[in-house]
Design a protein around this motif. Sequence first.
Motif, PDB file in Angstrom:
ATOM      1  N   HIS A  29     -18.514 -53.357-104.400  1.00 21.58           N
ATOM      2  CA  HIS A  29     -17.271 -52.832-103.835  1.00 21.58           C
ATOM      3  C   HIS A  29     -16.422 -54.009-103.369  1.00 21.58           C
ATOM      4  CE1 HIS A  29     -18.196 -48.604-104.046  1.00 21.58           C
ATOM      5  NE2 HIS A  29     -19.433 -48.883-103.686  1.00 21.58           N
ATOM      6  N   ARG A  39     -21.872 -54.857-101.104  1.00 20.96           N
ATOM      7  CA  ARG A  39     -22.582 -53.604-101.345  1.00 20.96           C
ATOM      8  C   ARG A  39     -22.223 -53.035-102.712  1.00 20.96           C
ATOM      9  NH1 ARG A  39     -26.527 -53.199 -98.031  1.00 20.96           N
ATOM     10  NH2 ARG A  39     -26.575 -50.974 -98.463  1.00 20.96           N
ATOM     11  N   GLY A  40     -23.117 -52.279-103.287  1.00 15.47           N
ATOM     12  CA  GLY A  40     -22.855 -51.659-104.586  1.00 15.47           C
ATOM     13  C   GLY A  40     -24.154 -51.451-105.321  1.00 15.47           C
ATOM     14  N   VAL A  67     -29.816 -43.429 -97.482  1.00 10.71           N
ATOM     15  CA  VAL A  67     -28.365 -43.453 -97.238  1.00 10.71           C
ATOM     16  C   VAL A  67     -27.806 -44.824 -97.624  1.00 10.71           C
ATOM     17  CG1 VAL A  67     -26.629 -43.431 -95.395  1.00 10.71           C
ATOM     18  CG2 VAL A  67     -28.470 -41.741 -95.404  1.00 10.71           C
ATOM     19  N   GLY A 116     -26.742 -46.592-103.011  1.00 12.32           N
ATOM     20  CA  GLY A 116     -25.928 -46.900-104.192  1.00 12.32           C
ATOM     21  C   GLY A 116     -25.902 -45.776-105.213  1.00 12.32           C
ATOM     22  N   THR A 141     -24.113 -42.817-105.385  1.00 18.64           N
ATOM     23  CA  THR A 141     -22.764 -42.411-105.809  1.00 18.64           C
ATOM     24  C   THR A 141     -22.126 -43.513-106.634  1.00 18.64           C
ATOM     25  OG1 THR A 141     -22.496 -41.028-103.880  1.00 18.64           O
ATOM     26  CG2 THR A 141     -20.476 -41.755-104.942  1.00 18.64           C
ATOM     27  N   ASP A 169     -24.940 -35.751-105.425  1.00 16.24           N
ATOM     28  CA  ASP A 169     -25.516 -35.269-104.186  1.00 16.24           C
ATOM     29  C   ASP A 169     -25.351 -33.768-103.978  1.00 16.24           C
ATOM     30  OD1 ASP A 169     -27.046 -35.543-102.063  1.00 16.24           O
ATOM     31  OD2 ASP A 169     -25.738 -36.881-100.933  1.00 16.24           O
TER      32      ASP A 169
HETATM   33  N1  LIG Z   1     -15.190 -48.278-101.123  1.00 16.47           N
HETATM   34  C1  LIG Z   1     -16.193 -49.000-100.616  1.00 16.47           C
HETATM   35  N2  LIG Z   1     -15.966 -50.233-100.103  1.00 16.47           N
HETATM   36  C2  LIG Z   1     -16.974 -50.987 -99.612  1.00 16.47           C
HETATM   37  N3  LIG Z   1     -18.253 -50.570 -99.577  1.00 16.47           N
HETATM   38  C3  LIG Z   1     -18.540 -49.359-100.059  1.00 16.47           C
HETATM   39  C4  LIG Z   1     -17.531 -48.501-100.601  1.00 16.47           C
HETATM   40  N4  LIG Z   1     -18.115 -47.347-101.006  1.00 16.47           N
HETATM   41  C5  LIG Z   1     -19.423 -47.478-100.731  1.00 16.47           C
HETATM   42  N5  LIG Z   1     -19.677 -48.679-100.166  1.00 16.47           N
HETATM   43  C6  LIG Z   1     -20.982 -49.214 -99.756  1.00 16.47           C
HETATM   44  O1  LIG Z   1     -21.795 -49.339-100.924  1.00 16.47           O
HETATM   45  C7  LIG Z   1     -23.121 -48.912-100.640  1.00 16.47           C
HETATM   46  C8  LIG Z   1     -23.505 -47.816-101.615  1.00 16.47           C
HETATM   47  O2  LIG Z   1     -22.688 -46.690-101.327  1.00 16.47           O
HETATM   48  P1  LIG Z   1     -22.916 -45.309-102.078  1.00 16.47           P
HETATM   49  O3  LIG Z   1     -21.897 -44.351-101.604  1.00 16.47           O
HETATM   50  O4  LIG Z   1     -23.051 -45.536-103.521  1.00 16.47           O
HETATM   51  O5  LIG Z   1     -24.338 -44.921-101.486  1.00 16.47           O
HETATM   52  P2  LIG Z   1     -25.132 -43.559-101.613  1.00 16.47           P
HETATM   53  O6  LIG Z   1     -26.518 -43.904-101.969  1.00 16.47           O
HETATM   54  O7  LIG Z   1     -24.424 -42.610-102.488  1.00 16.47           O
HETATM   55  O8  LIG Z   1     -25.044 -43.074-100.089  1.00 16.47           O
HETATM   56  P3  LIG Z   1     -25.075 -41.591 -99.497  1.00 16.47           P
HETATM   57  O9  LIG Z   1     -26.435 -41.051 -99.708  1.00 16.47           O
HETATM   58  O10 LIG Z   1     -24.776 -41.807 -98.049  1.00 16.47           O
HETATM   59  O11 LIG Z   1     -24.019 -40.811-100.202  1.00 16.47           O
HETATM   60  C9  LIG Z   1     -23.136 -48.465 -99.188  1.00 16.47           C
HETATM   61  O12 LIG Z   1     -23.633 -49.528 -98.412  1.00 16.47           O
HETATM   62  C10 LIG Z   1     -21.697 -48.212 -98.859  1.00 16.47           C
HETATM   63  O13 LIG Z   1     -21.440 -48.505 -97.504  1.00 16.47           O
END
Ligand SMILES: Nc1ncnc2c1ncn2[C@@H]1O[C@H](COP(=O)(O)OP(=O)(O)OP(=O)(O)O)[C@@H](O)[C@H]1O
Length: 591
Positions: free
Chosen positions: A358, A363-364, A384, A387, A389, A510
């Motif tokens: 991102h 993160r990503g 949580v 990554g 999403t 999700d």
């Molecule tokens: N637009 C963004 N800018 C910066 N960091 C981001 C952004 N979107 C997500 N992140 C970070 O990237 C990481 C992965 O996020 P993601 O939403 O893919 O996680 P997830 O596994 O789907 O989480 P959840 O279960 O809470 O939905 C997390 O640490 C999140 O804080």
Amino acid sequence: MSHLKATFALIRRAPGWFALSAVLQIMRSVFPLVPALVVSIAFDRLAEGSGLNEGMWVLFAVLIGAVLGRVGSLFGSVAVDGWTDSTTGGLLIRNTVARVFRRPGAEALPHSTGSTVNRLTTDSQTVADMMVSTMVVVGSTAQALFALGVMASVDVVLTVLVVVPVFAAGLLITFTSKQIKRHYARSREAAGEVSSMLREVFRAVQAIKLADGVDRVTDRVRELSETRRARTLKSRLFSQVMLGAVFNSTSGLGAGLVMLLAVSRLRDGTLTVGGIVLFVSYLVWITEFTTLFSQSLAEYKQAAVSMTRLDEVVDDGAGLAALVAAPTSRSAVAAVSRDTSPVGPLTQLSARQLTYRHPGSDRGIEGVDLDVRRGELVVVTGGVGAGKTTLLRVLIGALDRDAGTIEWNGVEVDRPSEVLIPPRCAYTPQVPYLMTGSVRDNITAGVDVTEADIERAAYLSVLDADLATMPDGLATRVGPRGTTLSGGQAQRVAAAQMLVRNPDLLVFDDISSALDVNTERELWHRLRADGTRTCLAVSHREIALAQADRVVVLRDGKVVASGRYEDIRDSVPELSHADPTDLVDNLVSGQ
Ligand SMILES: Nc1ncnc2c1ncn2[C@@H]1O[C@H](COP(=O)(O)OP(=O)(O)OP(=O)(O)O)[C@@H](O)[C@H]1O
């Protein structure tokens, strides 16, 4: 592309209309010059001692003709101005929105939504207004040239004196161009901040009230509005009042000087009474032209700022050429989409070493491998922020990957956002957005489908029981201005929208976040009943994990385990948390 070239490009989009507009503006501006010419001839005849003979009736007929011509061209030009205004504004908005849609869907725009909407509405209007003013100035220039030609035939020196303020205006605008642009850009920026703030406030009314923040938010809105007021005032004072006053005084001074000289020439007999009448009345038009010309130059400078602001709505580096391009037809867009699609229905989707960070964060996801074969259910899970999403969005091209490959049936997909779309793939986001309209409208979303298709999609997405309890069933109005659906209902309406398109690959983000355990169980049961559907889903529920052909576990953006649930659950801490969720859900639902 320069702003000037972009302005000409806008004219080239509809040369016929702009030519018609120019002709009407010229007629509208030149007809008012006729009466003074007629009166001047009449005066000179009277001064020569000729009576009101039949020649005068011809002059009278010319006068009436000029009035009728002016009224006709006035109506015509107002109608064409309306067209110029709406077509130019429409083209700029359409091209900008098209550029927004060409971006990977989930990537944030460089400016807030409020500021973006403000740019699309107000800045496009500024450019459209400038195009209308330009056509008015075309007419006015023809008027000024005609007037100067007639005046020069009477007295060359006086005519040259009349032209001086016009050049002075041009020079002044050139010297103050930077300030005009700076003041205008600052006022537009401030307007954008007010729009952004208001949008945020409307979205968070309840949260603001709960946090007892109404006063602080109101103060902030007031502060931003005050900045906007001050900057707009400054910009207007500078470009309209101050420069306007300078132009008016310059041309007024010039007019006074010309009159003084004219009177002295009348005394020494080098100028006739008719000549004086001409100079007096044409001077008014020349003064008006000077003001119009200078205002239009200032408007052009402001429109240049607005063009840049519109171009910056999307940071794709395409520049002003894309802003003023001829719009692409829908069929052409569809053809591009078809051209890039790999042939054939899905047999296997594979991703290798997918990486995305991102912007501005570390993160990503990193180096993710994933395979989904026809008929399989692949579940992505993890804690949580693991990554999940991000992975789905990168896969469908809603986020532009930094590295890695995506293959559909072994064919590399360069731009997944143009390929992983219906009828090949459809996606239900974690928090779907419903449009204002009926449930049916939201399910079909513009696609031509039968009632049986809709009912089947509602059944598969486990929406049928909910619809039965809604007073108007599929006709129930939902969205921001309709009935508020629960998160789970909204997610299933979005799932029905996906299912009605009957895509090769169903991607759910999700699904367990908004559905109770029984509904999720039923959903998987219905979707998997005939074994034909291919699904990629994020879930943390055992009912999904246990049915999956493969479970992919993410941690800190990396795959830490992949395989059948029963084979990996004991060795992966994330999977040991799957059961308690079901347990709680089961307790709550009384099972
Ligand atoms: N637009 C963004 N800018 C910066 N960091 C981001 C952004 N979107 C997500 N992140 C970070 O990237 C990481 C992965 O996020 P993601 O939403 O893919 O996680 P997830 O596994 O789907 O989480 P959840 O279960 O809470 O939905 C997390 O640490 C999140 O804080």
